[in-house]
Design a protein around this motif. Structure first.
Motif, PDB file in Angstrom:
ATOM      1  N   ASP A 111      21.794   5.153  50.222  1.00 16.70           N
ATOM      2  CA  ASP A 111      20.610   5.546  50.995  1.00 16.70           C
ATOM      3  C   ASP A 111      19.592   5.437  49.790  1.00 16.70           C
ATOM      4  O   ASP A 111      18.166   5.209  50.390  1.00 16.70           O
ATOM      5  CB  ASP A 111      20.492   7.074  51.065  1.00 16.70           C
ATOM      6  CG  ASP A 111      21.843   7.408  52.157  1.00 16.70           C
ATOM      7  OD1 ASP A 111      21.611   6.774  53.277  1.00 16.70           O
ATOM      8  OD2 ASP A 111      22.547   8.390  52.052  1.00 16.70           O
ATOM      9  N   VAL A 112      19.605   5.387  48.419  1.00 19.55           N
ATOM     10  CA  VAL A 112      18.584   5.575  47.384  1.00 19.55           C
ATOM     11  C   VAL A 112      19.187   4.695  46.256  1.00 19.55           C
ATOM     12  O   VAL A 112      20.507   5.086  45.927  1.00 19.55           O
ATOM     13  CB  VAL A 112      17.954   6.633  46.948  1.00 19.55           C
ATOM     14  CG1 VAL A 112      18.980   7.759  46.542  1.00 19.55           C
ATOM     15  CG2 VAL A 112      16.660   6.657  46.261  1.00 19.55           C
ATOM     16  N   ILE A 165      14.343  12.794  46.346  1.00 19.81           N
ATOM     17  CA  ILE A 165      14.417  13.535  47.631  1.00 19.81           C
ATOM     18  C   ILE A 165      13.165  13.165  48.428  1.00 19.81           C
ATOM     19  O   ILE A 165      13.351  12.837  49.696  1.00 19.81           O
ATOM     20  CB  ILE A 165      14.156  15.285  47.394  1.00 19.81           C
ATOM     21  CG1 ILE A 165      15.516  15.553  46.722  1.00 19.81           C
ATOM     22  CG2 ILE A 165      13.942  15.677  48.717  1.00 19.81           C
ATOM     23  CD1 ILE A 165      15.444  17.115  46.367  1.00 19.81           C
ATOM     24  N   SER A 166      11.948  12.750  47.828  1.00 21.05           N
ATOM     25  CA  SER A 166      10.753  12.346  48.610  1.00 21.05           C
ATOM     26  C   SER A 166      11.304  10.888  49.278  1.00 21.05           C
ATOM     27  O   SER A 166      10.954  10.723  50.183  1.00 21.05           O
ATOM     28  CB  SER A 166       9.647  12.156  47.525  1.00 21.05           C
ATOM     29  OG  SER A 166       9.240  13.405  47.244  1.00 21.05           O
ATOM     30  N   ALA A 222       9.223   9.212  51.912  1.00 20.19           N
ATOM     31  CA  ALA A 222       7.819   9.296  51.494  1.00 20.19           C
ATOM     32  C   ALA A 222       7.805   8.426  50.175  1.00 20.19           C
ATOM     33  O   ALA A 222       8.982   8.138  49.742  1.00 20.19           O
ATOM     34  CB  ALA A 222       7.453  10.756  51.296  1.00 20.19           C
ATOM     35  N   ALA A 223       6.641   8.147  49.652  1.00 18.80           N
ATOM     36  CA  ALA A 223       6.516   7.463  48.345  1.00 18.80           C
ATOM     37  C   ALA A 223       6.333   8.707  47.213  1.00 18.80           C
ATOM     38  O   ALA A 223       6.096   9.684  47.561  1.00 18.80           O
ATOM     39  CB  ALA A 223       4.998   6.699  48.553  1.00 18.80           C
ATOM     40  N   TRP A 224       6.473   8.246  46.091  1.00 15.47           N
ATOM     41  CA  TRP A 224       6.681   9.057  45.009  1.00 15.47           C
ATOM     42  C   TRP A 224       6.110   8.401  43.771  1.00 15.47           C
ATOM     43  O   TRP A 224       6.934   7.427  43.407  1.00 15.47           O
ATOM     44  CB  TRP A 224       8.056   9.766  44.746  1.00 15.47           C
ATOM     45  CG  TRP A 224       7.873  10.990  44.062  1.00 15.47           C
ATOM     46  CD1 TRP A 224       7.579  12.198  44.297  1.00 15.47           C
ATOM     47  CD2 TRP A 224       7.689  11.288  42.483  1.00 15.47           C
ATOM     48  NE1 TRP A 224       7.584  13.230  42.973  1.00 15.47           N
ATOM     49  CE2 TRP A 224       7.577  12.374  42.062  1.00 15.47           C
ATOM     50  CE3 TRP A 224       7.906   9.981  41.652  1.00 15.47           C
ATOM     51  CZ2 TRP A 224       7.566  12.761  40.828  1.00 15.47           C
ATOM     52  CZ3 TRP A 224       7.866  10.447  40.113  1.00 15.47           C
ATOM     53  CH2 TRP A 224       7.789  11.994  39.795  1.00 15.47           C
ATOM     54  N   ILE A 225       5.165   8.910  43.050  1.00 16.15           N
ATOM     55  CA  ILE A 225       4.657   8.278  41.917  1.00 16.15           C
ATOM     56  C   ILE A 225       4.469   9.307  40.646  1.00 16.15           C
ATOM     57  O   ILE A 225       4.016  10.117  41.230  1.00 16.15           O
ATOM     58  CB  ILE A 225       3.439   7.074  41.978  1.00 16.15           C
ATOM     59  CG1 ILE A 225       3.743   6.249  42.860  1.00 16.15           C
ATOM     60  CG2 ILE A 225       3.024   6.735  40.724  1.00 16.15           C
ATOM     61  CD1 ILE A 225       2.498   5.297  43.365  1.00 16.15           C
ATOM     62  N   ASP A 226       5.030   8.851  39.493  1.00 11.36           N
ATOM     63  CA  ASP A 226       4.904   9.858  38.423  1.00 11.36           C
ATOM     64  C   ASP A 226       3.376  10.199  38.338  1.00 11.36           C
ATOM     65  O   ASP A 226       2.730   9.355  38.495  1.00 11.36           O
ATOM     66  CB  ASP A 226       5.314   9.191  37.313  1.00 11.36           C
ATOM     67  CG  ASP A 226       5.679  10.063  36.035  1.00 11.36           C
ATOM     68  OD1 ASP A 226       4.456  10.628  35.784  1.00 11.36           O
ATOM     69  OD2 ASP A 226       6.656  10.310  35.509  1.00 11.36           O
ATOM     70  N   PRO A 227       2.978  11.674  38.100  1.00 12.27           N
ATOM     71  CA  PRO A 227       1.501  11.940  38.251  1.00 12.27           C
ATOM     72  C   PRO A 227       1.000  11.214  37.053  1.00 12.27           C
ATOM     73  O   PRO A 227      -0.137  10.764  37.226  1.00 12.27           O
ATOM     74  CB  PRO A 227       1.662  13.263  37.981  1.00 12.27           C
ATOM     75  CG  PRO A 227       3.049  13.956  38.591  1.00 12.27           C
ATOM     76  CD  PRO A 227       3.741  12.609  38.268  1.00 12.27           C
ATOM     77  N   ARG A 228       1.655  10.996  36.049  1.00  8.72           N
ATOM     78  CA  ARG A 228       1.143  10.028  34.917  1.00  8.72           C
ATOM     79  C   ARG A 228       0.823   8.751  35.360  1.00  8.72           C
ATOM     80  O   ARG A 228      -0.442   8.146  34.946  1.00  8.72           O
ATOM     81  CB  ARG A 228       1.822  10.285  33.480  1.00  8.72           C
ATOM     82  CG  ARG A 228       2.144  11.430  33.256  1.00  8.72           C
ATOM     83  CD  ARG A 228       2.918  11.527  32.170  1.00  8.72           C
ATOM     84  NE  ARG A 228       4.411  11.246  32.600  1.00  8.72           N
ATOM     85  CZ  ARG A 228       5.630  11.159  31.905  1.00  8.72           C
ATOM     86  NH1 ARG A 228       5.415  11.264  30.748  1.00  8.72           N
ATOM     87  NH2 ARG A 228       6.666  10.804  32.762  1.00  8.72           N
TER      88      ARG A 228
END
Length: 137
Positions: free
Chosen positions: A51-52, A118-119, A124-130
């Motif tokens: 899945d990922v 999980i995102s 959904a997309a997910w990018i490290d806040p930094r």
């Protein structure tokens, strides 16, 4: 609760085993394979259809960006999170252009890695806040 299957692609054995241990303790994930290089990543992804995928960029034989491109071409529904120490713009944009839905730096907490997985597992997309802050500026 849905459990997502995970392939871990990391050439550093200590990092790979640590990720495996963190994810195996989680009810959301089941690690179904591990690869040490980009060629093995493509082969296992096509065989296991996870899945990922947690993908490093700096891999032997074939880098994680090229492996991501190949995997996404063959398995477009497979979600990929780059987990890397690379934080320069060229590699970030190359990874996202190759089809990665997530980009996480290796020095982040395990809870953040799980959040990224999980995102992207849920579409959904997910990018490290930094990284997001750097890209937006």
């Amino acid at each position: 609760m849905t459990q997502f299957s995970v392939l871990i692609v990391e050439d550093n054995e200590l990092m790979r085993q640590g990720l495996c241990a963190v994810l195996d303790r989680s009810t959301e994930f089941k690690v179904i394979g591990q690869a040490e290089d980009g060629e093995e990543a493509v082969r296992l992804a096509l065989e296991l259809k996870p899945d990922v995928i947690v993908m490093d960029i700096g891999l032997p034989f074939k880098n994680g960006i090229d492996a991501t491109r190949e995997i996404k071409a063959a398995l477009p529904a497979t979600n990929i999170v780059m987990l890397t120490s690379h934080d320069n713009d060229d590699e970030i944009f190359a990874a996202l252009s190759a089809g990665a839905q997530g980009y996480c730096l290796k020095d982040c907490a395990s809870a953040r890695i799980k959040s990224a997985l999980i995102s992207v597992s849920q579409g959904a997309a997910w990018i490290d806040p930094r990284i997001a802050q750097k890209v937006l500026s």
